[in-house]
Design a protein around this motif. Structure first.
Motif, PDB file in Angstrom:
ATOM      1  N   ALA A 106       0.822  -1.204   0.000  1.00 32.90           N
ATOM      2  CA  ALA A 106       0.000   0.000   0.000  1.00 32.90           C
ATOM      3  C   ALA A 106       0.861   1.260   0.000  1.00 32.90           C
ATOM      4  N   ASP A 107       1.893   1.309   0.805  1.00 27.75           N
ATOM      5  CA  ASP A 107       2.778   2.456   0.874  1.00 27.75           C
ATOM      6  C   ASP A 107       4.189   2.010   0.503  1.00 27.75           C
ATOM      7  N   LEU A 108       4.352   1.533  -0.691  1.00 34.49           N
ATOM      8  CA  LEU A 108       5.637   1.024  -1.155  1.00 34.49           C
ATOM      9  C   LEU A 108       6.620   2.183  -1.316  1.00 34.49           C
ATOM     10  N   ASP A 109       7.608   2.235  -0.446  1.00 35.18           N
ATOM     11  CA  ASP A 109       8.594   3.309  -0.472  1.00 35.18           C
ATOM     12  C   ASP A 109       9.935   2.858  -1.022  1.00 35.18           C
ATOM     13  N   ALA A 110      10.143   1.544  -1.135  1.00 36.96           N
ATOM     14  CA  ALA A 110      11.421   1.035  -1.627  1.00 36.96           C
ATOM     15  C   ALA A 110      11.236  -0.388  -2.122  1.00 36.96           C
ATOM     16  N   ILE A 111      12.140  -0.793  -3.002  1.00 35.02           N
ATOM     17  CA  ILE A 111      12.188  -2.185  -3.429  1.00 35.02           C
ATOM     18  C   ILE A 111      13.605  -2.694  -3.221  1.00 35.02           C
ATOM     19  N   GLU A 112      13.712  -3.966  -2.945  1.00 34.76           N
ATOM     20  CA  GLU A 112      15.020  -4.603  -2.812  1.00 34.76           C
ATOM     21  C   GLU A 112      15.045  -5.792  -3.751  1.00 34.76           C
ATOM     22  N   VAL A 154      20.546  -4.745  -4.509  1.00 33.83           N
ATOM     23  CA  VAL A 154      20.164  -3.403  -4.947  1.00 33.83           C
ATOM     24  C   VAL A 154      18.947  -2.960  -4.142  1.00 33.83           C
ATOM     25  N   ARG A 155      18.968  -1.699  -3.742  1.00 31.06           N
ATOM     26  CA  ARG A 155      17.805  -1.098  -3.075  1.00 31.06           C
ATOM     27  C   ARG A 155      17.500   0.216  -3.768  1.00 31.06           C
ATOM     28  N   VAL A 156      16.245   0.367  -4.199  1.00 31.44           N
ATOM     29  CA  VAL A 156      15.783   1.618  -4.799  1.00 31.44           C
ATOM     30  C   VAL A 156      14.710   2.159  -3.876  1.00 31.44           C
ATOM     31  N   PHE A 164      14.169   9.139  -7.113  1.00 26.99           N
ATOM     32  CA  PHE A 164      14.509   7.845  -6.539  1.00 26.99           C
ATOM     33  C   PHE A 164      16.006   7.746  -6.353  1.00 26.99           C
ATOM     34  N   MET A 165      16.410   7.052  -5.287  1.00 27.88           N
ATOM     35  CA  MET A 165      17.818   6.832  -4.996  1.00 27.88           C
ATOM     36  C   MET A 165      18.086   5.334  -5.009  1.00 27.88           C
ATOM     37  N   MET A 166      19.224   4.946  -5.623  1.00 28.19           N
ATOM     38  CA  MET A 166      19.599   3.538  -5.712  1.00 28.19           C
ATOM     39  C   MET A 166      20.906   3.312  -4.985  1.00 28.19           C
ATOM     40  N   THR A 167      20.934   2.224  -4.223  1.00 29.76           N
ATOM     41  CA  THR A 167      22.147   1.793  -3.547  1.00 29.76           C
ATOM     42  C   THR A 167      22.452   0.376  -4.016  1.00 29.76           C
ATOM     43  N   ILE A 168      23.689   0.139  -4.431  1.00 31.57           N
ATOM     44  CA  ILE A 168      24.103  -1.186  -4.867  1.00 31.57           C
ATOM     45  C   ILE A 168      25.147  -1.679  -3.877  1.00 31.57           C
ATOM     46  N   VAL A 174      22.865   6.837  -5.530  1.00 29.07           N
ATOM     47  CA  VAL A 174      22.837   7.717  -6.695  1.00 29.07           C
ATOM     48  C   VAL A 174      21.383   7.933  -7.102  1.00 29.07           C
ATOM     49  N   ARG A 175      21.134   9.091  -7.672  1.00 33.29           N
ATOM     50  CA  ARG A 175      19.773   9.418  -8.125  1.00 33.29           C
ATOM     51  C   ARG A 175      19.524   8.710  -9.461  1.00 33.29           C
ATOM     52  N   VAL A 176      18.365   8.050  -9.560  1.00 33.95           N
ATOM     53  CA  VAL A 176      18.031   7.271 -10.752  1.00 33.95           C
ATOM     54  C   VAL A 176      16.604   7.568 -11.207  1.00 33.95           C
ATOM     55  N   ARG A 177      16.331   7.197 -12.453  1.00 32.75           N
ATOM     56  CA  ARG A 177      14.984   7.302 -13.027  1.00 32.75           C
ATOM     57  C   ARG A 177      14.678   5.998 -13.742  1.00 32.75           C
ATOM     58  N   ARG A 178      13.457   5.540 -13.602  1.00 34.32           N
ATOM     59  CA  ARG A 178      13.026   4.297 -14.265  1.00 34.32           C
ATOM     60  C   ARG A 178      12.794   4.570 -15.730  1.00 34.32           C
TER      61      ARG A 178
END
Length: 179
Positions: A106-112, A154-156, A164-168, A174-178
């Motif tokens: 419902a409140d998806l703030d990040a994906i791993e 990976v975590r976005v 969006f910010m991505m960490t590997i 780093v700032r990313v765009r889908r």
């Protein structure tokens, strides 16, 4: 499982497929007329008439679902779809997948997930392909040091102003765009 009992456990989304001469499709916030008809059967006092009402409404729902006029999806499918669409700017998404209550996403703030591959584009910025097939492109100009190998964690996450910010692995974000 009968159509009537399955409705208790399923979310219903209506695909807008108005046909010539028919009324406009209801908004996604309204329940479809067929579902209202089913719910109205509860008010029928006579048990034989109530059963006939339920049978007719269930048959109409089943036919509509088989013809593609009505789509029935469960909460797990809604959550998986939200997860797959994470990062896309889709203002109607919360309305399409319900009011946001009662679901894991419902409140998806990040994906791993994990990294499938990463490469640099002509501007020297990274393009990341994740295990779920999602492609993300670096939009800032910061230098990124990470282990460029399949399977790396990976975590976005959502950031400010719709970014969006991505960490590997243990790298800096780093700032990313889908894409």
């Amino acid at each position: 499982m009968s159509v009537v009992s399955a409705l208790a456990a399923l979310s219903v989304a209506l695909q807008p497929t108005p046909q010539a001469g028919s009324q406009a499709a209801p908004s996604l916030q309204q329940r479809p007329q067929m579902l209202e008809r089913l719910a109205a059967c509860r008010t029928v006092a006579d048990s034989t008439a109530r059963l006939a009402c339920y049978d007719g409404a269930a048959a109409a729902l089943d036919t509509a679902q088989q013809q593609g006029e009505l789509v029935i999806i469960d909460r797990a499918a809604v959550n998986e779809t939200r997860r797959e669409l994470f990062g896309f700017n889709m203002p109607a998404l919360p309305q399409l997948f319900g009011n946001g209550g009662g679901g894991d996403a419902a409140d998806l703030d990040a994906i791993e997930t994990t990294l499938q591959r990463a490469s640099r584009n002509s501007e020297g910025r990274w393009v990341f392909t994740l295990a779920n097939g999602a492609v993300w492109r670096q939009i800032d100009s910061e230098t990124l040091r990470f282990d460029n190998r399949p399977g790396e964690a990976v975590r976005v996450r959502k950031a400010s102003l719709g970014s969006f910010m991505m960490t590997i692995g243990d790298s800096r974000a780093v700032r990313v765009r889908r894409q």
